[in-house]
Scaffold this motif. Structure first.
Motif, PDB file in Angstrom:
ATOM      1  N   ASN A  78      87.852  17.241  11.174  1.00 42.23           N
ATOM      2  CA  ASN A  78      88.916  17.269   9.986  1.00 42.23           C
ATOM      3  C   ASN A  78      89.699  16.076   9.334  1.00 42.23           C
ATOM      4  N   LEU A  79      89.646  14.946   9.965  1.00 44.69           N
ATOM      5  CA  LEU A  79      90.220  13.863   9.488  1.00 44.69           C
ATOM      6  C   LEU A  79      89.301  13.090   8.560  1.00 44.69           C
ATOM      7  N   VAL A  80      87.770  12.794   9.491  1.00 50.13           N
ATOM      8  CA  VAL A  80      86.598  12.409   8.753  1.00 50.13           C
ATOM      9  C   VAL A  80      86.623  13.229   7.579  1.00 50.13           C
ATOM     10  N   PHE A  81      86.307  14.404   7.909  1.00 56.10           N
ATOM     11  CA  PHE A  81      86.088  15.123   5.994  1.00 56.10           C
ATOM     12  C   PHE A  81      87.217  14.606   5.276  1.00 56.10           C
ATOM     13  N   SER A  82      88.033  14.657   5.865  1.00 57.77           N
ATOM     14  CA  SER A  82      89.488  14.453   4.461  1.00 57.77           C
ATOM     15  C   SER A  82      89.074  12.784   3.805  1.00 57.77           C
ATOM     16  N   VAL A  83      88.809  11.895   5.094  1.00 59.81           N
ATOM     17  CA  VAL A  83      87.991  11.010   4.971  1.00 59.81           C
ATOM     18  C   VAL A  83      87.040  10.506   3.540  1.00 59.81           C
TER      19      VAL A  83
ATOM     20  N   GLU B 183      90.168  18.560  14.836  1.00 68.13           N
ATOM     21  CA  GLU B 183      90.922  17.089  14.636  1.00 68.13           C
ATOM     22  C   GLU B 183      90.485  16.365  13.802  1.00 68.13           C
ATOM     23  N   GLU B 184      89.388  15.561  14.590  1.00 70.12           N
ATOM     24  CA  GLU B 184      88.335  14.710  14.585  1.00 70.12           C
ATOM     25  C   GLU B 184      87.717  14.545  13.190  1.00 70.12           C
TER      26      GLU B 184
ATOM     27  N   ALA C 297      92.196  22.575  -0.391  1.00 71.29           N
ATOM     28  CA  ALA C 297      91.288  21.566   0.303  1.00 71.29           C
ATOM     29  C   ALA C 297      90.371  22.944   1.104  1.00 71.29           C
ATOM     30  N   MET C 298      89.808  22.178   1.608  1.00 73.72           N
ATOM     31  CA  MET C 298      88.802  22.868   2.134  1.00 73.72           C
ATOM     32  C   MET C 298      88.413  22.447   4.091  1.00 73.72           C
ATOM     33  N   GLY C 299      88.783  22.902   5.555  1.00 73.47           N
ATOM     34  CA  GLY C 299      88.449  22.049   6.130  1.00 73.47           C
ATOM     35  C   GLY C 299      87.861  23.391   7.556  1.00 73.47           C
ATOM     36  N   PHE C 300      87.693  22.693   8.515  1.00 74.15           N
ATOM     37  CA  PHE C 300      86.997  22.594  10.025  1.00 74.15           C
ATOM     38  C   PHE C 300      88.023  23.952  10.602  1.00 74.15           C
ATOM     39  N   VAL C 301      87.701  24.949  10.801  1.00 76.89           N
ATOM     40  CA  VAL C 301      88.377  25.792  11.878  1.00 76.89           C
ATOM     41  C   VAL C 301      87.923  25.916  13.239  1.00 76.89           C
TER      42      VAL C 301
ATOM     43  N   SER D 199      86.805  19.218  18.963  1.00 77.43           N
ATOM     44  CA  SER D 199      86.508  18.096  17.962  1.00 77.43           C
ATOM     45  C   SER D 199      87.221  18.012  16.099  1.00 77.43           C
TER      46      SER D 199
ATOM     47  N   LEU E 139      82.706   9.889  15.719  1.00 74.99           N
ATOM     48  CA  LEU E 139      82.531  11.306  16.454  1.00 74.99           C
ATOM     49  C   LEU E 139      82.294  11.753  17.271  1.00 74.99           C
TER      50      LEU E 139
END
Lengths: 308, 162
Positions: free
Chosen positions: B116-121, B113-114, B84-88, B111, B146
């Motif tokens: 990354n949550l939207v990214f995953s959805v 966490e928010e 997976a890829m995510g914002f850090v 933001s 967001l």
């Protein structure tokens, strides 16, 4: 009275020995047998059976009990990682280390179970009695080394971590891991350094959260504050408590991420509904990141705003 | 003959990433990551860029990998396919160097966490047949949840992919 004193004395002397005899080597595999097989391989080939045979052959000289669990899920993994009986644990699955991307984006460190969950964070919580931890998967070594540097294994004196910093095949991975494990476990003569407790160490913090897990056996929830892994929420009726480190609470607030992990083969996934969470400083359910209708947002992940 | 054997083994070790955990839960990879590259492409489109990112392998290489697997039969324990890829989190001065305004930098940091949550959805609602335009539409819809500055800051960071 005399009998009691003798009994206590014998327990203190013999207790650790009895305890040691219960120690076990655990081999957890979480790989699916590929649909297609090489032409020379039997049609009845099962990857788990092949792995078990290889492990039994390699570790036959060890006197410890060896436990095998195939298609292991997150709950099984956590159970053995936190068990005082686990002397050595081998985890066999696909894995990859984190990768740097452009600024602000990163590829996650990942250790996958057979159901596609990333269970890498579960390896941060292990029982102090564990003396060998091996991840037989590609590039798992930097993950374990990072955890070691971050202090997750500080209570495990004598623990050896083993994995690989490159791509590895299953056969080669097992051969190398078992060879190194034999060397370590055969020479481990003293059990004096074991903690001698059945309990996992607990975090002392004024910030506590309590969750009533209305879950079925298909899901577990991995709880995070930022990158910090709090623990695993499992299906049971009891209220489950987690301690939040003080350093992660700012102005009496913290964001809790719940990542749902699938534990069984499912035809269709219906993610668990929102959780009832109370904190040590605030009664009643906590707010969550909501969608346009005021319902909890997300599927595999949810976000809660904790107030203490 | 020995050289041929070595060649086959080397090829086998180098080109067999396809034996990733195949799940019975409707696609393990989709469960974990969906299509993050298309999702990122959508974010770029939302930011006015025409660049599309695609890290998926081609059908030809998949067939080649399958053939090698059928001959050699080695299981490579590689997990890149499902990664997976995510914002850090990033320090403020670094974010400013990337062209974010101070408001965007603070909003981004608050933001993660928010985002990354939207990214995953968004990722989970895309598949390999989806286009960057599909992803952009999803970002436009879900991005409303967001903070505006956080989203615009994320778009500026993603543009660093180019």
């Amino acid at each position: 009275m005399k009998r009691t004193i003798i009994f206590v004395f014998l327990f203190l002397i013999l207790g650790p020995q009895v305890f040691a005899s219960e120690r076990q080597i655990v081999v957890l595999t979480s790989l699916e047998t590929p649909d297609r097989q090489p032409f020379w391989r039997s049609k009845n080939y099962e990857i788990s059976r092949s792995i078990e045979r290889r492990f039994r052959s390699k570790l036959k000289n060890l006197e410890y009990k060896i436990v095998f669990e195939h298609n292991a899920n997150a709950v099984v993994l956590e159970s053995y990682l936190t068990s005082p009986q686990t002397l050595a644990l081998f985890w066999v699955s696909h894995a990859v280390d984190a990768g740097g991307g452009p600024v602000g984006l990163e590829y996650s460190q990942s250790i996958f179970d057979v159901f596609g969950n990333n269970v890498a964070d579960l390896f941060k919580r292990i029982h102090p009695n564990m003396r060998w931890l091996s991840i037989i998967g590609c590039k798992g070594r930097p993950i374990l080394e990072r955890y070691h540097l971050q202090g997750f294994y500080d209570l495990n004196s004598g623990l050896v971590l083993q994995s690989f910093d490159r791509n590895i095949s299953l056969r080669r991975g097992i051969n190398q891991a078992t060879a190194q494990a034999l060397d370590h476990l055969e020479n481990m003569t003293s059990i004096g350094s074991f903690s001698g407790t059945n309990l996992m160490p607990t975090l002392d913090s004024p910030y506590q959260i309590s969750i009533i897990p209305h879950l079925n056996d298909d899901f577990a929830g991995a709880l995070f504050i930022g990158d910090y892994y709090l623990g695993l929420l499992r299906a049971n009726e009891a209220v489950t408590h987690f301690a939040v480190p003080e350093s992660l609470v700012r102005r009496e607030k913290a964001k809790l991420t719940v990542r749902w992990l699938v534990l069984n083969e499912l035809e269709e996934i219906t993610w668990p509904a929102d959780l009832y969470i109370e904190t040590s400083g605030s009664r009643g359910p906590q707010r969550f990141f909501a969608d346009w209708n005021g319902l909890i947002y997300g599927g595999q992940q949810n976000l809660y705003y904790l107030e203490f | 003959m020995k050289a041929l054997k070595v060649l086959v083994l080397v090829l086998g070790l180098s080109f067999i990433p396809q034996k990733h955990a195949e799940s019975a839960v409707g696609g393990a990879v989709a469960l974990t990551t969906g299509s993050p590259y298309i999702a990122i492409s959508g974010l770029l489109v939302l930011g006015g860029s025409s660049v599309v990112i695609n890290r998926s392998s081609s059908d030809i290489s998949d067939i080649f990998n399958a053939m090698i697997w059928m001959i050699v039969g080695l299981t490579l324990l590689d997990g890149e396919e499902g990664q997976a890829m995510g914002f850090v989190d990033v320090e403020t001065n670094v974010l400013l160097d990337q062209g974010l305004t101070i408001e965007e930098a603070y909003a981004y940091q608050d933001s993660i966490e928010e985002l990354n949550l939207v990214f995953s959805v968004v990722s989970s609602q895309l598949n390999n047949d989806s286009t960057a335009a599909d992803a952009a539409a999803l970002w436009e819809q879900h991005g409303q949840l967001l903070d505006d500055d956080a989203l615009s800051g994320a778009i500026k960071l993603v543009k660093g992919l180019k």
